[in-house]
Motif scaffolding. Structure first.
Motif, PDB file in Angstrom:
ATOM      1  N   GLY A 138       0.727  -1.125   0.081  1.00 64.78           N
ATOM      2  CA  GLY A 138       0.175   0.065  -0.021  1.00 64.78           C
ATOM      3  C   GLY A 138       0.912   1.233   0.055  1.00 64.78           C
ATOM      4  N   CYS A 139       0.352   2.377   0.649  1.00 62.41           N
ATOM      5  CA  CYS A 139       1.115   3.623   0.885  1.00 62.41           C
ATOM      6  C   CYS A 139       1.227   3.764   2.332  1.00 62.41           C
ATOM      7  CB  CYS A 139       0.393   4.853   0.105  1.00 62.41           C
ATOM      8  SG  CYS A 139      -0.234   4.508  -1.751  1.00 62.41           S
ATOM      9  N   LEU A 140       2.460   4.048   2.513  1.00 64.08           N
ATOM     10  CA  LEU A 140       2.794   4.408   3.874  1.00 64.08           C
ATOM     11  C   LEU A 140       2.004   5.511   4.388  1.00 64.08           C
ATOM     12  CD1 LEU A 140       6.648   3.861   4.261  1.00 64.08           C
ATOM     13  CD2 LEU A 140       5.118   2.299   5.138  1.00 64.08           C
ATOM     14  N   PHE A 141       1.350   5.705   5.619  1.00 61.25           N
ATOM     15  CA  PHE A 141       0.383   6.550   6.151  1.00 61.25           C
ATOM     16  C   PHE A 141       1.554   7.811   6.498  1.00 61.25           C
ATOM     17  CE2 PHE A 141      -2.080   2.991   7.473  1.00 61.25           C
ATOM     18  CZ  PHE A 141      -2.795   3.143   6.527  1.00 61.25           C
ATOM     19  N   ASP A 142       1.058   8.959   6.265  1.00 64.92           N
ATOM     20  CA  ASP A 142       1.754  10.105   6.570  1.00 64.92           C
ATOM     21  C   ASP A 142       1.841  10.062   8.421  1.00 64.92           C
ATOM     22  OD1 ASP A 142       2.092  12.744   7.993  1.00 64.92           O
ATOM     23  OD2 ASP A 142       1.772  13.645   5.900  1.00 64.92           O
ATOM     24  N   LEU A 143       2.958  10.517   8.623  1.00 63.06           N
ATOM     25  CA  LEU A 143       3.235  10.280  10.334  1.00 63.06           C
ATOM     26  C   LEU A 143       2.284  11.233  10.903  1.00 63.06           C
ATOM     27  CD1 LEU A 143       7.201   9.873  10.340  1.00 63.06           C
ATOM     28  CD2 LEU A 143       5.440   8.204  10.441  1.00 63.06           C
ATOM     29  N   ASN A 144       1.904  12.378  10.408  1.00 65.42           N
ATOM     30  CA  ASN A 144       0.985  13.101  11.085  1.00 65.42           C
ATOM     31  C   ASN A 144      -0.484  12.653  11.120  1.00 65.42           C
ATOM     32  OD1 ASN A 144       2.961  14.927  12.149  1.00 65.42           O
ATOM     33  ND2 ASN A 144       2.996  15.913   9.795  1.00 65.42           N
ATOM     34  N   LEU A 145      -0.690  11.734  10.170  1.00 68.46           N
ATOM     35  CA  LEU A 145      -2.091  11.117  10.328  1.00 68.46           C
ATOM     36  C   LEU A 145      -2.379   9.704  11.267  1.00 68.46           C
ATOM     37  CD1 LEU A 145      -4.580  11.626   8.556  1.00 68.46           C
ATOM     38  CD2 LEU A 145      -3.829   9.946   6.832  1.00 68.46           C
ATOM     39  N   HIS A 146      -2.979  10.299  12.257  1.00 66.30           N
ATOM     40  CA  HIS A 146      -3.106   9.067  13.257  1.00 66.30           C
ATOM     41  C   HIS A 146      -4.359   8.338  13.019  1.00 66.30           C
ATOM     42  CE1 HIS A 146       0.433  10.852  15.041  1.00 66.30           C
ATOM     43  NE2 HIS A 146      -0.304  12.136  15.298  1.00 66.30           N
ATOM     44  N   THR A 147      -5.366   9.082  12.783  1.00 67.69           N
ATOM     45  CA  THR A 147      -6.571   8.276  12.425  1.00 67.69           C
ATOM     46  C   THR A 147      -7.301   8.619  11.149  1.00 67.69           C
ATOM     47  OG1 THR A 147      -8.304   9.690  13.612  1.00 67.69           O
ATOM     48  CG2 THR A 147      -7.233   8.139  15.023  1.00 67.69           C
ATOM     49  N   SER A 148      -8.213   7.806  10.539  1.00 73.27           N
ATOM     50  CA  SER A 148      -8.890   8.227   9.498  1.00 73.27           C
ATOM     51  C   SER A 148      -9.838   7.324   8.992  1.00 73.27           C
ATOM     52  CB  SER A 148      -8.004   8.236   8.220  1.00 73.27           C
ATOM     53  OG  SER A 148      -8.691   8.514   7.000  1.00 73.27           O
ATOM     54  N   SER A 149     -11.225   7.835   8.206  1.00 75.25           N
ATOM     55  CA  SER A 149     -11.952   6.646   7.668  1.00 75.25           C
ATOM     56  C   SER A 149     -11.584   6.419   6.446  1.00 75.25           C
ATOM     57  CB  SER A 149     -13.279   7.674   7.674  1.00 75.25           C
ATOM     58  OG  SER A 149     -13.162   8.644   6.572  1.00 75.25           O
TER      59      SER A 149
END
Length: 296
Positions: A131-142
């Protein structure tokens, strides 16, 4: 119990041993392994019996008539005793530290009523992230937010069992596949804790669902009709709405040729009818291409 690891399987006895060995090597035993056999005709039951006799981990085995992965999923979810629910396919296996990662964030998920679970990484056997690594500032998402921000690919998804049980797969008679996105879309009000740790190692095999995608779409049009109908109903932009209605009509024509229920039951019946000539032309081209490629 912290976790139910659920595996649907169909004539995959030859590959289950690798997943079993990875589960035996986990850094915690606070889990169960539920296997739902979707009517296998190979020696899956004998192989699982051998695993059970070793008594290394808790295994619960259910065998049913063939109905498709989504029907097996509903049984696994119904029978799960773990607080969290993790679907691992038979051709995948788990990272040895995945339970310790889950334990570190479990309280954060339990204590937030807006969170439905945990999304982390999948890799191939070489360690390449799928997949794509999550931005380190993005902690939760829908799910919707992740898609709108360009996150694509394969991910490991662990659900809170109590929430997942509210969203079983719809079952349609005489169809053997339902897109997972139907469930994800229905959970769009929930958020998920995000993490870049690898939880699952994945290998796509020649007899897997990914290898027969076009055939699945052709053989199970009502499931894809449902997906695009619900996508159209929740579309926020006109281009998304029209695109989903065109796709709905494409599967509508396939279902109609097969004598299946092909009625549109969404909010945009007039628009769906107006664009049906465009859908018909696109459908003809797609079917011609798929037939010439011997994909269906």
């Amino acid at each position: 119990m912290l976790l139910t690891i659920f595996t649907p399987t169909y004539n995959r006895g030859y590959i289950l041993g690798r997943l079993y060995q990875s589960l035996c090597a986990l850094d915690s035993k606070d889990f169960e392994w539920i296997i739902v056999d979707d009517g296998s005709t190979d020696n899956t039951d004998n192989i699982v019996s051998g695993f059970c006799n070793e008594n290394k981990i808790k295994i619960r085995y259910f065998k049913k008539n063939h109905g498709g992965k989504h029907t097996a999923y509903n049984i696994g979810l119904r029978e799960a005793e773990g607080e969290f629910f993790f679907n691992i396919d038979s051709d995948d296996y788990v990272a040895h530290d995945c339970l310790s990662h889950l334990k570190t964030i479990a309280n954060s998920i339990r204590n937030n009523k807006h969170l439905a679970g945990y999304i982390s990484m999948k890799s191939d056997r070489r360690g390449n992230i799928l997949g794509c690594l999550f931005d380190l500032n993005l902690h939760t998402s829908s799910f919707d937010e992740l898609y709108s921000q360009g996150y694509r690919g394969e991910y490991s998804i662990i659900f809170l069992t109590a929430i997942a049980r509210q969203y079983p797969f719809p079952i349609i008679d005489d169809e053997y596949f339902m897109p997972e996105s139907v469930i994800y879309n229905r959970m769009s009000n929930y958020r998920f804790f995000l993490d870049n740790n690898i939880m699952t190692i994945c290998e796509y095999l020649p007899d897997g669902l990914s290898s027969i995608w076009n055939k699945l779409r052709f053989d199970n049009p009502q499931g894809f009709m449902l997906y695009h109908q619900e996508q159209a109903d929740r579309s926020k932009r006109i281009i998304q709405l029209i695109g989903n209605l065109i796709s709905f009509n494409h599967y509508h024509y396939i279902a109609k040729r097969q004598g299946k229920d092909c009625r549109y039951k969404g909010k945009h019946s007039i628009l769906a009818a107006l664009i049906s000539p465009i859908s018909w032309l696109i459908d003809k081209r797609i079917i011609r291409r798929m037939t010439s490629a011997h994909e269906i």
